[in-house]
Write a protein that holds these residues in place. Structure first.
Motif, PDB file in Angstrom:
ATOM      1  N   TYR A   1      -9.377   5.640   5.346  1.00 15.51           N
ATOM      2  CA  TYR A   1      -8.051   5.256   4.841  1.00 15.51           C
ATOM      3  C   TYR A   1      -6.944   5.968   5.601  1.00 15.51           C
ATOM      4  O   TYR A   1      -5.976   5.362   6.049  1.00 15.51           O
ATOM      5  CB  TYR A   1      -7.946   5.552   3.342  1.00 15.51           C
ATOM      6  CG  TYR A   1      -6.607   5.151   2.744  1.00 15.51           C
ATOM      7  CD1 TYR A   1      -6.390   3.855   2.288  1.00 15.51           C
ATOM      8  CD2 TYR A   1      -5.556   6.068   2.657  1.00 15.51           C
ATOM      9  CE1 TYR A   1      -5.163   3.476   1.757  1.00 15.51           C
ATOM     10  CE2 TYR A   1      -4.325   5.698   2.134  1.00 15.51           C
ATOM     11  CZ  TYR A   1      -4.134   4.401   1.679  1.00 15.51           C
ATOM     12  OH  TYR A   1      -2.907   4.030   1.167  1.00 15.51           O
TER      13      TYR A   1
ATOM     14  N   ASP B   1      -4.848  -0.226  -0.976  1.00 19.43           N
ATOM     15  CA  ASP B   1      -5.058   1.177  -1.347  1.00 19.43           C
ATOM     16  C   ASP B   1      -6.433   1.523  -1.922  1.00 19.43           C
ATOM     17  O   ASP B   1      -6.848   2.680  -1.869  1.00 19.43           O
ATOM     18  CB  ASP B   1      -3.975   1.619  -2.355  1.00 19.43           C
ATOM     19  CG  ASP B   1      -2.684   1.987  -1.660  1.00 19.43           C
ATOM     20  OD1 ASP B   1      -2.682   2.137  -0.421  1.00 19.43           O
ATOM     21  OD2 ASP B   1      -1.652   2.108  -2.355  1.00 19.43           O
TER      22      ASP B   1
ATOM     23  N   SER C   1       1.156   1.016  -4.647  1.00 22.22           N
ATOM     24  CA  SER C   1       0.102   0.779  -5.637  1.00 22.22           C
ATOM     25  C   SER C   1      -0.579   2.079  -6.035  1.00 22.22           C
ATOM     26  O   SER C   1      -0.742   2.378  -7.224  1.00 22.22           O
ATOM     27  CB  SER C   1      -0.959  -0.185  -5.068  1.00 22.22           C
ATOM     28  OG  SER C   1      -0.523  -1.516  -5.147  1.00 22.22           O
ATOM     29  N   SER C   2      -1.001   2.850  -5.045  1.00 25.46           N
ATOM     30  CA  SER C   2      -1.750   4.082  -5.355  1.00 25.46           C
ATOM     31  C   SER C   2      -0.859   5.090  -6.080  1.00 25.46           C
ATOM     32  O   SER C   2      -1.333   5.821  -6.958  1.00 25.46           O
ATOM     33  CB  SER C   2      -2.324   4.686  -4.074  1.00 25.46           C
ATOM     34  OG  SER C   2      -1.331   4.798  -3.087  1.00 25.46           O
TER      35      SER C   2
ATOM     36  N   TYR D   1      -4.515   3.666   7.779  1.00 22.98           N
ATOM     37  CA  TYR D   1      -3.245   3.446   7.086  1.00 22.98           C
ATOM     38  C   TYR D   1      -2.210   4.489   7.473  1.00 22.98           C
ATOM     39  O   TYR D   1      -1.062   4.404   7.081  1.00 22.98           O
ATOM     40  CB  TYR D   1      -3.453   3.406   5.570  1.00 22.98           C
ATOM     41  CG  TYR D   1      -4.012   2.070   5.109  1.00 22.98           C
ATOM     42  CD1 TYR D   1      -3.159   1.053   4.684  1.00 22.98           C
ATOM     43  CD2 TYR D   1      -5.375   1.820   5.141  1.00 22.98           C
ATOM     44  CE1 TYR D   1      -3.661  -0.178   4.281  1.00 22.98           C
ATOM     45  CE2 TYR D   1      -5.893   0.587   4.745  1.00 22.98           C
ATOM     46  CZ  TYR D   1      -5.031  -0.406   4.319  1.00 22.98           C
ATOM     47  OH  TYR D   1      -5.511  -1.623   3.932  1.00 22.98           O
TER      48      TYR D   1
ATOM     49  N   SER E   1      -2.867  -4.632  -3.006  1.00 21.23           N
ATOM     50  CA  SER E   1      -2.630  -3.807  -1.806  1.00 21.23           C
ATOM     51  C   SER E   1      -3.945  -3.342  -1.199  1.00 21.23           C
ATOM     52  O   SER E   1      -5.021  -3.605  -1.737  1.00 21.23           O
ATOM     53  CB  SER E   1      -1.788  -2.584  -2.172  1.00 21.23           C
ATOM     54  OG  SER E   1      -2.613  -1.514  -2.589  1.00 21.23           O
TER      55      SER E   1
ATOM     56  N   HIS F   1      -3.529   9.639   0.634  1.00 27.08           N
ATOM     57  CA  HIS F   1      -3.708   8.812  -0.553  1.00 27.08           C
ATOM     58  C   HIS F   1      -3.547   9.717  -1.776  1.00 27.08           C
ATOM     59  O   HIS F   1      -4.235  10.723  -1.899  1.00 27.08           O
ATOM     60  CB  HIS F   1      -5.116   8.207  -0.513  1.00 27.08           C
ATOM     61  CG  HIS F   1      -5.335   7.102  -1.497  1.00 27.08           C
ATOM     62  ND1 HIS F   1      -5.232   7.273  -2.846  1.00 27.08           N
ATOM     63  CD2 HIS F   1      -5.654   5.805  -1.313  1.00 27.08           C
ATOM     64  CE1 HIS F   1      -5.490   6.127  -3.451  1.00 27.08           C
ATOM     65  NE2 HIS F   1      -5.742   5.211  -2.545  1.00 27.08           N
TER      66      HIS F   1
ATOM     67  N   HIS G   1       0.866  -1.181   0.000  1.00 27.02           N
ATOM     68  CA  HIS G   1       0.000   0.000   0.000  1.00 27.02           C
ATOM     69  C   HIS G   1       0.906   1.236   0.000  1.00 27.02           C
ATOM     70  O   HIS G   1       2.007   1.215   0.513  1.00 27.02           O
ATOM     71  CB  HIS G   1      -0.990  -0.017   1.164  1.00 27.02           C
ATOM     72  CG  HIS G   1      -0.399  -0.054   2.534  1.00 27.02           C
ATOM     73  ND1 HIS G   1       0.094   1.053   3.171  1.00 27.02           N
ATOM     74  CD2 HIS G   1      -0.228  -1.087   3.386  1.00 27.02           C
ATOM     75  CE1 HIS G   1       0.532   0.718   4.359  1.00 27.02           C
ATOM     76  NE2 HIS G   1       0.360  -0.577   4.522  1.00 27.02           N
TER      77      HIS G   1
END
Lengths: 343, 343, 343, 343
Positions: C109, C100, C80-81, C113, C98, C117, C77
């Motif tokens: 999120y 994300d 990926s994003s 996390y 992931s 993001h 994570h």
């Protein structure tokens, strides 16, 4: 007695702390580090909180020497020699758990350790601390080069045969297997759980730095021996070394005679147990014992020896304390009469 | 093809079921037992429920033969020979995973297996199923004596040297390490978790029944070799064998020449992989591969070989299916192209 | 089909390679990395050498998209994003392993996390890839947020009860246990052999980022549920998750009715097996199965559910491929009919 | 002091031997068996050869009592009660490690142990030996029913909350995980290496005989509690229990207040360590410690507690010796100041 431990946060150091915390002659333990540890040792290792405490101090070449009666260097090779290069040997007793002061020839050190040595000349002030086989010299010494884990298991296993002169020249092959803690505390792919669990491998074939250490000591018992073959393996367990040793015999010999030979060699040795059957590493788990078994095979004229130790105890911290005991005129087993944990 | 598996509930049998359930040429599997299992196989092993099903039938010497094209005997030594003594070999193809039909001399069998053989004369109808080294004979045969796990790892490792004639007479020492599944499914103190976990031991030193099997096949390649030394060990993992093999060389040899020697030997062998570095048992986990590494040490004039297999696949069920493929004219790898599981 | 795998050297990536190398519809695999891997994948992982090959290429946002029919992001994570923020979703199908793109609220999120993001708005283009419980939506989707390992085991375990409306509000407690591979390939003290072998611990109590993922999906089935309690543990094994789930019932229920409820829920689900007895993680080792067991205790009015998966297969790569199959109109089990490895 | 150990060859017995061999007040250990062991204990367990010795004698109801000051029954339930039915309690002190004399209601014993009790009336002569929570009664008692391993970990973990009256009625859920040694020494499929290594399972869901033991003692602290939910699991390690305990709180509470609550409860308890972070089972390996951690989650209004012990020490032999110390007027820790082994 006040003792200092340099490198208390590594596995050798932690095991020194565990064992010395139960030793009747130790009143004070001081912990030193050359890296960033500055909190109390129990902050990093809460499992020790009832047994000991004490801030980890920055290593200081004068102060660390003066505030202790004896120093244990549980530091990696390269680090031990660097620190020792700076200190006055006349003012302290010290025991080094690294490989820096075991080898007697500088070129051998350089070849096998693949690095130069900052103070090689100090090596001749060290006594090789294989307790059972060098006891009198250790008692007289102030500086001990504590043996490696593989050499301890291997040399205790093969010495009685060499003393008896029944090993054919250069016939010794050592196939050694170690738990992963032998690789040390540093996290890397070699020591990662996923790479070791349910897995088995050999490593450093023909190249392990314990080879010249074993050969050097073998040569002091039987000077006809030039070399051995040695292969280490990583076994999916935390502690324990099992060394399987093969030697071609100069003559036929009964297993009774063989056992008698081992019994005589280790008659007065509290920590070496000559066994009737094949030992396993759990037989010595957490303890300072070395259990031995030897058998002769008439069909092949070879002797097979199995030797087991706990690599962190007899192979490191325990033997270091045994050597301390000898240096202090104490019985070998003082503070080390620990029954192996089974299961 | 319809195949019968005798002893489907043991580890060899279970692995046959796992692999044959993914084999494109197998339409029917029949399961037989000589003991008390009578329910569906998936009652005892629910993990198989999506892959297969079928009641375990009582072994019947005529019916079990007639309702299958090929029979796998995943039964212990002593049991295989007892069952095979009763059946008509002209009516079936069969592959025996036990040690009952591997040794060519009756007195050798009796000495090492410590029992008599009910039908030793049938032994000469069997072909030794070391697929890569006996491929042409296997293709012509109806009855296969599938090799033992230790012999498979060891012989694949040492054969190229023997073929090249560079092994000094009687210099071979094999130090083999196995996961615990090699000891079979029967629960006893040897296979108990507490006795094996975080533990390592040697066993049957100089006495293991795979010694004559290895020596017999070595003799067929290099008749100057009389014997080997062999020590098996139990490693705390479920699957995997790593065999470390030591041989004194007749001459100096470069590692390049050594690797070329191995590459040529296994050029056309899908399942043998000659490696540049030391393999570990996880490199072949769950698969039929044998990974090999060999290195020469000029200092000692010895060659060290590391050979790894999954003892239940290449060391048992996988090689049995590979042999079935050969008998049926299929490529070795049919139904066996299984990527090793890592991590 | 040509597939690209970003992050092929991590555990999720390796498992994709293992499984896709045996998938009948895949003709080409391309490997990408955002870090320093540039050699052939088999240089780093020789165990794959017979199954696949191919240089690891540098990730390129346009080229990596254009040369594949489908992309698997086996990246952590955060990574990926970052990569997905740059690419044109209209030109590719993609599956992200992931966390994300699983959570539907940005503040959730950020809270769990503990990071921001880079492209949260793209989240609404993703379908949650819990194959059995979201099958129709997955079939219509081009972008899949593959579920976490703990959510997969937990949600498959508890969904039938929620659908039936028999779970008391907020009574769900999930005690989950995972093999160490769930922690990923990076070497650190958490994943070190010595810290995990013969050891057991809990971690991230009340704080694990899979909590909101589980709660979010539970809410879509039974909107009366606000929260769960969830505790993950690290078990000394490489693979496997066992999730023990506790729920207070709204009414008395027989175990027969309970089993029927589960059977109906997973009637058409190849990979979910409702069991008569308690499953163990080895029942699904290396496979894409999820085995379930549920039992009601009249004494306490609670239902206990045990759910097991292989965290790297059904909990990651296997379910990702199952989702690919659904997106391609293939049966769930295409290329995934792998019999669990036992022992 | 002379002590007798009945069942010295089982795991509880072996651990008594290990610990008592290092106890300063014990001069003689006598070993008894009701089965076929007749050789010296070290014949079966050579690892003990330096620590102890002594033939295993046949159990004799009069002689075994008269030749010892205290008797430890390390025998399975059913066996303990059978032997104790025959002996005169006025002539000995005794500590029973089985479950035979822990439950105060005969029908509860019969229901959960699924057998009748040969001498249930003797139960009221026993004191429940949960050392920290029943210290004064133990000091006055001659007969101790030593607690089970799961109850020890669980009750020490939950007691401070119950004393403080902040646990909602019947909200306690205990998810307990044990190393395999808890299953005892008898070899069977449950304890077989291949069935446990790299595997995880739950067992005896809602049916474990430690449930009523836990409930009974909870009831003595907080009589409003009627039942708990308890699930045991088998983890692939030899030693250790980790009990994760969930309880709904009657009110909001800070973690500081929670910790203070635990500190006060165990202020004078050498062996209970209240921790700032989550403990792991290795933190107490081989030792008599119980390490505790508790945390409150405002989101769910639940408290999660993690409690770890070594099941063979604090969960069996160690606590038995701690109780012996209390009965003899010694400090709890006499002979038990053992630093946990790590790594």
């Amino acid at each position: 007695m006040k003792v200092g431990i340099i490198g208390a946060t590594g596995y050798g150091g932690l095991e020194l702390v565990r064992l010395l915390s139960m030793h009747p002659e130790i009143s004070v333990m001081n912990f030193y580090s050359t890296s960033d540890y500055t909190e109390d040792l129990t902050t990093y290792y809460p499992h020790l909180s009832t047994s000991t405490s004490g801030a980890i101090k920055k290593w200081n070449k004068n102060k660390s020497v003066s505030e202790n009666d004896i120093l244990f260097f549980a530091t990696p090779h390269g680090v031990s020699s660097e620190l020792m290069g700076e200190i006055d040997f006349s003012k302290t007793k010290l025991i080094d758990l690294s490989g820096d002061f075991r080898l007697k020839k500088e070129e051998t050190y350089q070849k096998w350790y693949k690095q130069s040595h900052p103070c090689f000349s100090k090596t001749n002030q060290f006594t090789y601390g294989l307790s059972e086989l060098n006891r009198e010299a250790i008692k007289q010494s102030n500086n001990i080069a504590n043996p490696g884990c593989y050499p301890t298991a291997t040399l205790l296993g093969v010495a009685p045969l060499l003393k008896a002169g029944i090993v054919q020249k250069n016939s010794i092959i050592v196939d050694a297997k170690s738990g992963i803690s032998g690789a040390g505390k540093t996290a890397n792919q070699t020591t990662q759980f996923m790479n070791r669990n349910e897995n088995l491998t050999a490593y450093k074939i023909t190249e392990h730095q314990h080879i010249p250490e074993i050969e050097q000591f073998i040569g002091t018992i039987d000077s006809s021996q030039d070399f051995i073959t040695f292969t280490p393996h990583l076994v999916p367990m935390t502690r324990g070394i099992l060394s399987t040793i093969y030697a071609t015999s100069t003559r036929e010999i009964s297993n009774e005679e063989l056992k008698e030979m081992y019994n005589q060699s280790y008659d007065d040795s509290y920590f070496v147990r000559v066994r009737d059957g094949v030992p396993c590493t759990k037989d010595v788990y957490g303890s300072n014992f070395c259990d031995l078994y030897a058998t002769y095979d008439k069909r092949t004229n070879r002797i097979t020896i199995v030797s087991v130790i706990d690599n962190l105890v007899k192979g490191a911290a325990g033997q270091a304390i045994q050597n301390m005991n000898l240096m202090l005129g104490l019985p070998d087993e003082t503070g080390l009469q620990f029954t192996p944990i089974f299961p």
